[in-house]
Every structure is written in structure tokens, then in C-alpha cells.
Design an enzyme around this catalytic site. Sequence first.
Site, PDB file in Angstrom:
ATOM      1  N   HIS A 147      -4.638   1.847   2.382  1.00 13.68           N
ATOM      2  CA  HIS A 147      -5.676   1.283   3.247  1.00 13.68           C
ATOM      3  C   HIS A 147      -6.627   0.442   2.402  1.00 13.68           C
ATOM      4  O   HIS A 147      -7.129   0.913   1.373  1.00 13.68           O
ATOM      5  CB  HIS A 147      -6.447   2.404   3.952  1.00 13.68           C
ATOM      6  CG  HIS A 147      -7.579   1.923   4.806  1.00 13.68           C
ATOM      7  ND1 HIS A 147      -8.904   2.078   4.448  1.00 13.68           N
ATOM      8  CD2 HIS A 147      -7.577   1.274   5.992  1.00 13.68           C
ATOM      9  CE1 HIS A 147      -9.674   1.567   5.386  1.00 13.68           C
ATOM     10  NE2 HIS A 147      -8.885   1.065   6.338  1.00 13.68           N
TER      11      HIS A 147
ATOM     12  N   HIS B 209     -13.157  -7.288   2.196  1.00 12.87           N
ATOM     13  CA  HIS B 209     -13.515  -6.425   3.312  1.00 12.87           C
ATOM     14  C   HIS B 209     -14.635  -7.106   4.086  1.00 12.87           C
ATOM     15  O   HIS B 209     -15.748  -7.268   3.576  1.00 12.87           O
ATOM     16  CB  HIS B 209     -13.969  -5.062   2.801  1.00 12.87           C
ATOM     17  CG  HIS B 209     -13.995  -4.010   3.863  1.00 12.87           C
ATOM     18  ND1 HIS B 209     -14.657  -2.820   3.716  1.00 12.87           N
ATOM     19  CD2 HIS B 209     -13.427  -3.964   5.093  1.00 12.87           C
ATOM     20  CE1 HIS B 209     -14.505  -2.095   4.801  1.00 12.87           C
ATOM     21  NE2 HIS B 209     -13.750  -2.770   5.642  1.00 12.87           N
TER      22      HIS B 209
END
Length: 1444
Positions: free
Chosen positions: A124, A170
Site C-alpha cells: 500500500h 500521496h
Amino acid sequence: MKGGYQYYKMFGFNRKFKITERRPPPDVISVFRLCTNGDSKMSPDHFRRFLIEFQGEEGVTVDHAKGIMVQVLNQLRPNISLSYFTLDDFFKYLFFNHLNGPITSEVHHDMTAPLQHYFIYTGHNSYLTGNQLNSDCSEVPIIKALHKGVRVIELDLWPNSSKDGIHVLHGWTMTTPVALEKCLKSIKEHAFVNSPYPVIITLEDHLTPNLQAKVAEMVTDIFGDMLYCPKAGDLDEFPSPEALKHHVLLSTKPPKEHFERINDNQDDNMSNLNHDLSQFLHIDFEDENGDDKPGQKTTPEYIQLIGIHAAKANKELRKALTVGSGKGKRLSLSEQTLEKAASLYGTDLVRFTQKNILRVFPKGTRVTSSNFKPLLAWMHGAQMVASNMQGYGRSLWMMHGMFRSNGGCGYVKKPDFLMGRGPNNEVFDPKLTLDVKKTLKVRVYMGDGWHMDFSRTHFDRYSPPDFYTKLYMVGVPADVNKKKTRVVKDDWMPIWDEEFTFPLRVPELALLKIVVREHDVSEKDDFGGQTCLPVSELRTGIRVVPLHNKKGEKFESVKLLMRSGSIILASHINIPTKITSHSSTLAIPKMTSTVSCRPPPSHLSDSDSSDSDSTSTASKPLHHTDLSTTIFRSYIEISGLESPDLTKIRSFLTSSRSGALSCLICLERIRPTDPTWSCSSRCFAVFHLLCIQSWARQSSDLSSLRAASRGADDRNSTWNCPKCRIEFPKTLIPKTYTCFCGKIENPPHDPWILPHSCGEICNRSLKYDCGHKCLLLCHPGPCPACPKLVKTRCFCGRVADTKRCGFKEFSCNKTCSKLLDCKAHCCVEICHDGGCPPCRARGVYKCQCGKVKEEKECCEREFRCEIPCEKLLGCGKHNCGKGCHEGECGDCPLQGTRTCPCGKRVYEGMACDVVVPSCGGTCDKKLQCGIHLCPERCHRGPCVETCRIVVTKSCKCGSLKKQVPCYQDVVCERKCQRVRDCGRHACKRRCCDGDCPPCSEICDKKLRCKNHKCPSPCHRGACAPCPVMVTISCFCGETHFEVPCGTEKEQKPPKCSKRCHIAPLCRHKSITKSHKCHYGPCSPCRLVCDEDYPCGHKCKLRCHGPIPPPNPEFTLRPKKKKQNLHNDSTPGSTCPPCPELVWRSCVGEHIGAERMMVCSNKARFSCDNYCGNLLPCGNHFCTKTCHDLKIQCEECNLPCQRERKPLCPHPCPMPCHHEDCPPCKVLIKRACHCGAMVHVFGCLYFNTLSEEEQIAARSCGGPCHRKLPSCTHLCPETCHVGQCPSPEKCSKKVVVRCKCQTVKKDWHCHQVQAAYHNSGRDPKDITKNQFGIGLLSCNSDCKSKVKADESDLHLRKSIIPEKKEPDVENHVRKRKRRKEKVQHDHQVSTFQKIMGIVRKLLLFVVILVSLIAMAHFGYKGLLWVSDWMNEMEIQRQRKRYPRS
């Protein structure tokens, strides 16, 4: 780790702890003895038995076992060639992780199923180096994840600030971006380092269509043929990992218009669902590809690259979980959504994952990159459970444990129950509570390696660590369990030897998590290592389990030794034992997955125990001296020595004399008149005849009953000796009472001969069938080795010698020299037993085809090269496909009669280069099931491996019939109620086929000895006698005998008239007077202590050392008045602190700064001297005032004084430093070789030149200008190094004159030099103005000048020398004067010569004597300095480690 002591300092005192030696546990010793049949060496055949029977490995050959042994022995003893294991070698082998690991390291799951049939190792936010808010984005975490086996990489794609590039970061956080191209190139380079199976890249793209096109172009350019692109739209079924080997897949949500176009073709059959539940359940999902803005269109190239389409759950989870018709997709859910969906739609999740892929990711609040527990997702079939690989913790340990399965390839086959469906389309319901399917028993033996990977004070500053182990069973909620071992105090190598049981309902999803911690009373327990192992992958047998740190990185040395019920780990699991009814022998079978029993007790037979006492009993005369002398007389007369083989008989005599000979079965004393039977096979134990008859009948009847219950032949029933367990057939049940040698039945009792003996010569055949007979009188125990002398030869047959017949095999210790198998060389080993080893002589040999020549050992002379043959076959069209071979290649295999792939149609005369066409009919080959035929059309390659034709099958017990695919087995849940062969317990095996296994419970009944319990598996009939033998002895231990366990309380210790041999524990044992053997401890010593303190002084008090205890190897009849005799020894008090005054060094340990202090006072002080220790720079010393050596010294501020490299005369300009100095930049001057010019060079440049290059650089290129040594001219050569070449060949012209200088001529210089040499003069001695004068002779012109007045000439000749003689002497060269002086010195007398020789001899003798004296006194001085340094070192050690 070897034994010894370890010291820890606490508050100024030293604490002493004993270091545990690394020894094999009792189970390992038992297994070794059982596999080797009691031998001390394990051969390859024994090792193969261990691998098959105890480790559960199949297909192991002797060669394979020998290869493992050679590999281990080469690491343990690289310079010694052995072919067997000792017990220590075998124990060390168990700790080899790559040979004896807990799980297999190879891929063994079926990799041909579609992708949704596998759990996939998923990361992830794989690009993050830390937390989710402000850490850096980099390709390094991606590389680390791929090296760990992660197969799913997630990338978040965002446009850069100028909207013309792509960043990976991100979104909506402060993370620093990384370029997409760098990430993709790293994936390409490292994708298949750990595993060849496909890598899936999940893209969360927030890009415009033009950037998506740029992504498509970038991905295509970087991956090329590695990128997998589906050929037509969405996938009807995902491909298999095997088909996608070395491929990369992209997974993302397709553009909006593409997704709507697909949905238009689907039937909307969900309109009547309950929308209230959908509104209640809000879906938390990751935005797979950002916002789909109106007007944005994705380029077709980008759409075609998507290998796995991702779908979006638009707040209606039930609809999203609907399984469509033939459309595979990927759905992403957060961990919170998964929990809600599992509670509401558990079976829908399982049904969805049978066709599609479900990805579960951590919730957004896990900003520290923590992880959630993955078991809930795996229970519902989720294939991709995403974890933050940059974090660490217990949840990530579970991920590591699950994906250690299947060789760590990143793909783990899901259990069949998650992919199967019932007759009514029902699927597995995770909420149901199932029955126990498997019981796992784990035994943790020991741990090792912490002392190598951790510092000695890492866990505890004042003592060794206190380790304990926690075992966690992680799986479905009903299987969750945890167990804990006891805490082992103060030991770096803890030995727990504890067993734990874990009942499992779903063992396919169970994980065994092992955590080792160090117990701390005042703080949190320290972490000592962890690992997580899949229960379904655990290997049977004693295995080593390596431990990892908190981040999952493997420690180098920390390991556990284990063993489990069906799996024996390296942390220790008991070895199951079993007593079969027909043999009653103690054996260790191959372990099953549900049972683990205790190991058999490790005991010795009578022969073993008595042999250990041979040194004490064989040398001591017995009470009945006449009896022993009579028995042993004939043996001693021939052999002339006392043999250790007589120990068994002497022990029997001692027991008989004391009345302690007892029967193992009834535990009653055997009287001299009782009929007896003795085992003649191994143990030679004596039993009552009636007892052994009853024992044999019961054992044989039980064996017959068990054989009959299994349908076997009951006529071959056997019984066992109660002690050594040797099998005897039923026909050998003793019926009569005979003497020991078997010649006389019912021997009469005679008090003058040995009880139960006939008193005659034994006359039994000796071992090894030497042809001689036993010479002793009828006796118990084994016959001793044959004492007769025979002529025999050594192993190689070269040396003949006379040896005792029992020891006639010997080695002559010379070279064997037997002809080896190669028939060309001879054995070079020392004379040895058995066959000669392979020939190791090296030579050059050809391969079979003759193309390659290699140097090999003679035993490997026949070999095959790697070059393929490739010769043209007889057909002239194909080449030979064989490797290196001998002889002809043969005919083309494609010539002649050929058939279609299914074999139905035959083609005659078809050319070999024509491909055989398919016949078009049905294949009809038998599938793997062996029943059904292949329904496919005639095809090439193998048929479908799995037969899926539905048939009706019965379970094993026959109680259930069910229609299932042919490849599946039917197993019902009915428990077998048959009673096992023990007659006490039911089978309770699920779906038993009627052949119930032996009872796995432990008998645990108390034996007749009342001291021990039966360790055998549950059985019928009476338990075997207690095998323990108890030694009964006097207090000094010199007189002793053995009795069966349980009879020791009725025995009296033998009387002993010897002196007490219990050595005092104090230091005066050498001067203490001896006393008689007595009861109780010896009296305390009354001498002065005189004990040495660690400091070297002596204690002046009365001896206060420990009181010696009685010998512990004895058993007394309990008496109330003498219970204190069993107390342990009472140690005396320690010596008080040393009161002597000593000189004590300062904290800096400077010489000459000592002070007078009490020896026991450990206070430290500082002197006023400089410290003088070496500074960190490594060049200078500390100038601080004397300080503790633990305190850091000052920093060095001096200039650098290191020698520069390359060597340079210039100092380094930097301050003092430890690393290498920078290159020198100083300019240096160097003159040319002739000295006419000066060059300027850089120091570094000039010093790095070679010697030839430096010579060339220094040359000025002009004439040399140096004067030649043999004449007055200059060197004509170009500037050069060294002496001028050929000075004697100078070609310059010189004017040569006569003595009166009237006649002159022009000569070459070398001619002038030659003329001087011919005249006996050296040209070097001629001055420049005289060079060439006098070489010519005067002619007639010169004579007219000479006719002068004779008187004037005489005066001229007399005056000139007188005036010029002093000038000549002053101007003569030194070399000429030295030469003349030497010539004058040579004109000495003979006496002077003799005196000169004498003086030289005297000078030589004086010098020689001086050298010898210097060497002698220098050596003495060195010895004195060495002794002084050793004494100082001893004093320092005593000060550092004072006596506690």
C-alpha cells in the site's frame, strides 16, 4: 557456546554466572540412538532412515542423504574427510536453516489457476519511505518490497506544477514527489529478483488525457514485451500466474465512458434490492483514478494497457458485490468497510472473490503507516490485502508469515473451501463454528544465538537474560489461542523443553506466531525475536526456526529448535512413540498431523551401565576371591590381563553376594535356588522362569490378537525381552531352567560355584565366529573377547603379525597401495578397513564426444561436456538434440510412421520436416483420474490436469454419497466410534476407513516400581517393567551393585572395608589424613585456611571451606534417625575481604602513580599526570590530567603529521585527521640528468609517474656536457641518466707529441687511451696539459736539440727534479698516492705478515665472544621482562576481578 563462567559487575561487585554448554536435548539423543541402533556413528543409511521416518521426507535416497551429510561435514570440518555423523555433528545439522528449515523453500502450489484463486502479496502506497503525511517518496521502498516478494505495487499519479510531467506522491499531503519514470524503471529492474511470477501495478491516476497518453507511452517504452495487454475488452477470466511469468500488469479503473459502455450490456437485475441497507452502508474507498470530469476522454492506447479493470463502489456495496456474467474486475474496500460488509454480507464477499479480485487497504487515519490484521480479509477470500511495507508491527508479521508459503513467491493458493460451492450454490460461511479438524502439538526445546547477535548487556546490565517464549495461534476466531513457556533465568542458551497443544478448526488459514522476550521485573519485557509460520506449510520433524527482528529482518544467529505433531520445527516438538501389539518394541514412527507423543526414555542396558563402572569394579577384588579366581583363571592364564569384558560377570557376583539380584518383572529377589532365564541377545538380564514365561505368553497373545484384528497372519506373533526389547518368536518361549551356558537343565545348587551355573567350562562360540570357544566357567553376561594368539594380516594385507583373536583386525599404519577401481593408480591412504576411496589422481581426460579436454580427478574421468552434439541426423534435415554422447547419433526420431496428437490417425511416409496435422476428432486420452477421457478436440500438449466431470462418490467410511467433480474427494463429518487396539479409547477420527490407527494417548499408568509412569502409548495388558536400574553403593562408592527400580528400598548398602575416597573440598586434601569409609559427610578440616585471594594474598583464618558431601550415587534404606544423611553438602563461609596493604594504580593506570591502600578497598583515585591515551585521530595522545579510561579524551587540534600516499616529502596542510590526506599540490624542482636545466613539476604528478616516465620527464633533450672518466673530453650523447656510455671509445682528435714535443701527430682519443694502457699507465692519471705527450718517439730533428753541453744537461736534470719533486707530490692525485702507498706497504717482511694475521685472529675472537655474550644476556633480559609483564598482568586481572 562452550561452558565456563561469565562475570557481570554490579555496584562494584562481580557477579559470576555459569555458561550453559550447547548440548543436544534428550529427544535428539533418543532419535540418534534409535536411527543408529545404539551405534555412536550415523551412516548415510541411518541418516536416510531419520529423514524418512522422523522428518517425513519422501523419496530420499542414500545418495541424497550422503550429499547432505557431506555438505554439513564440509562446513563443520573442511579439512577432514568423514562419511558419518557423530551425535554432535547430527545436533549441529539440526541448526542448518537451509537444510532443516521449518517450511519448504520451493514453489509447490498449483500455479495454473486464474489469479482470483490466490492470495497475492500486496503493498500500500509502496513509494513512501515513512508516514503518510510528510515522508519522502522514493523508488527505494519499491525496490525493497520487490526483494521481499511483494507482487502488487501501488502508485498514485499526479501532474507536476507545470502540468507537463507526472509525479508519484500521496495526494493532498506534504510528501515530496518522485518521478514516475524512475519508479517504473526500478520496477522493471527488480521485479523478478525474488519471484518470476507477475507483478501487478495498481494506478491511482489523477491525470488529464494528454498525461494519460504520456503514461501509456512511458509504460510501453520501459516495459516493452514484459507488459501484458488483454486482447479484447474486459477479461472473461483472469489468466494464471504461470501464464503471466515475467510479465507486468496494470490495474486501474477505466475511463467513465468506457465503463458506461460496458454496463449498458449488463442486465439490471438489482432494482428490487433493499436500498435502505445500501444507504446505511457508506462505502469508504480509494479514488482509483481521480475525478472523471465531463469532457475528458482517455486515449485508446491507455485503455488497452489496463490488464485488470477496477470498479468503483458507489455507496451500494451489495450491488458492487454482485457477480456479473463473465466479467472479472477488481474492487477496493477500506478495512472499516470490510468489517461492515463481513457482518452483513459475509457469504456475498466469499462468492464475489470466487470470480473477482477484492483489494482491502488500511483506513485513512493510519497516518503512521501502521497496518490492520489481515485475517478477516483472508477469511472472506480477499486476494489483495494491502499493507504498508515501510511500517512494522504484529499485523505485518502475519503478512510475512502467510507469504512465506509456497516458497515465498508472493502467490499463495487459496484453500479449496473458499473457491468451492455446494449443491445448492452455497459457499463457505466464515461466521459458522466448525468442529476441530486438526490438533497441532508443538514442543519448544531450546534457543540459541542471542550471545552472537546482541551485546552482553543488551537485555540486562547486571546479569544474563531471562528468556521465555510465547506461542500465538492466529486464524479464525475459534482457533485464536496463546501459550507461554516458563522463564529461564540467567541463561543465554535457554532450554524450555515444554509442549503445547493447539486445536484447529481451519488449519489452512492458521498462522503460528512465535515471540521470544526477556523477562524484566521493573520495566517492559525486552524483545528477543519473532517469526510467523503458516501451519499448513510446517514440515514434519525436528526443525530449526530462525527468528527475525521487529522489522521482519532475519537475525544472523538467533534460532529456536522446535517440533510439532505432524511438523517438527526447530523449536522442539516431542517425538511420538508407539508399541505395536505384535512386537511390543519401542519405536518412533513417522508422525501424523494430529498426534505427538513423548519420546521414549533414554536408558542403558545392563551391559552399558556395568561397562561404565568397569574401571572401579574390575580392579577391586571381590569378597569371594576363590570364586572369582576359579571362574576367571583359564581366561587370565591365556590372556595374561584383566579384560573389561569381565565387568558384567563381576557385577553379577557382587549382586549375588549381597543378595540384591532381582527380577525386573516381579521385582522380587532371585534366590540361588530359583529357576531362572537370562536374555542371551543383548542385555543378559536374569528373570524368574515363571515370570518370563507369563510375560512371553501375554505379549505373544496380545500380538496375535492385534494381527487378527487387522486381518494379518497371527502365526508369526512375537514377544520381547522386558529390558532390551529384543524380539523372540513364540516358539522360543522358555520352557526349562538351564544353566547360563545352556548345557545342563535344572542345575543343582552348589554353594561352592556360581548360582545358576553348572560349574563347567562355558564352551560357547565367541563373537565374530573365530572358531574358538569361551574358556570361562559357566557364567552370566557376554563372553569376553577371544584371548588366543593367532597369526593375522593387516587390512591391506602387507604386514603379518600375531594378535589376540578378539582383536585381530589392525592397521599397519603404512600406505595401503591396493590397486584402485581405475586399474591405473594405487590407494594412497593409510592402511584401512573396508573398500578404498575413489581415485583422486588428477589428469587431463576427454569428454564422451571428444570435443572438450578437462583436468579432473581419475574417479570423474568419464564426463559429458555442455556442448550440444548438433550433428546432422540420417534424414539430413535435423540436427542431433542430444548432449555430449558416445557413438552414433542414430536415426531421425521423426521418420517412419507418425500419428496425430491424439494417436488415432496414422500417417505413413510423411517427411520428417512436415508438421503432423490434427485429425479433428475427440482426443479421448485418459485424464489423470484414470477413468474419464479428454473431451477436447485432438490437440497438442498435455490434456487438462483436473478432471471436472461430476460423479457420485462415497466417503471413506461409506456413510455419505455425494456428487462432486471427479478430482475431489468426499469426506464426511462422522466420527469413528470403534475402539482402538488399546481397548480403552475410541478412534474418533473423522470419516475413518476402518483401519483405525494405534492409540495416541500416553499410558501414564504407575509402574510396579511405584516411582515412574509408563511412557508408552496406551496399550493392552501389563506395562513393561521399569527400565531404570538403581545403583546401590557404600558411601565412598567403591563397592556397589545395580538393582531394578522399586527394589532399592529393601536393599542394604554393601559393607565396605576400604578407606574413604571422598576427596575433601577444601584446599588441604593433599595433606589431610585418610579415614575409613563412613556414613554421613566427612568431618571438617581443622588446618589454617591459607586460601589464595584473587589479589595473591593468603587467608590466615582456620579452614572454612565447604564440607564434602557423601557420594550422590547411592541409595539407603530410609531411617528416621538418619534422614540428615540425604541433605546436600553445606558450603562453608567465604574468606573475609583481604586486609593486606597494597599499591593501587590511579584511574588512568599510570606507572609510578600508585598509592598504598587496603587490598579489599576498591576506591579509585586520580593522579596529576597527563592521560597519555591515543586520541581518536589515531596520531596523538591525550594531554588531559589523569582521568577514567571510560571518559572520552580531548579532541586533537594539531596539524596533520601522517605520511602521505603516494609518498611525498611535503606535510599535509589539514589539521590532524584519521582519514587519508588529500593529494599534494606543491610544485617541486628537479634538475635534468646532465645538470644543465631545472624542471618544475607538480608533486602529485611527479610521484605518480613510473620510474621510466620520471627519467624521460627529467631529460632536457640537449647534449650531456659531462666530462668522460677516461679522458679530458665531454660526453657527446643526449642528456641521459647514469654513467656516460662507452667512455673508452671516445673519437675526439688529440695532438700526440714526443717527449721533447718536437714531433706531433693527430690521433683519436681512444687510440691515445690504448697507447697509455699498453705502456702500463692509466689515462685517468694524466693531466690535461700532459695528455698525449711522450707517446711518439723522437726522430733526427730532436737529436740536434739534445746535443747540448753534457754538463749543462746534467745540471738541468739534477736541478729540475729537486725543484719540481715537491710540486709533483703535491699535485699528484689522491688515487695515485694511495696506490703507491699500498705498493710500499706490500714490501714487508714475513714476520710482519705473521703478526698481522695473529692480530686479525685475536680481533675476530674478541668480536665473536662479545656477540655471544650480548645474545646470552639479551635473551635473559627478555625472559625477565616477559615474566615481569606476566606478573603485572596477573595482578591487574586480580584487581579487575576480585574474589566474590
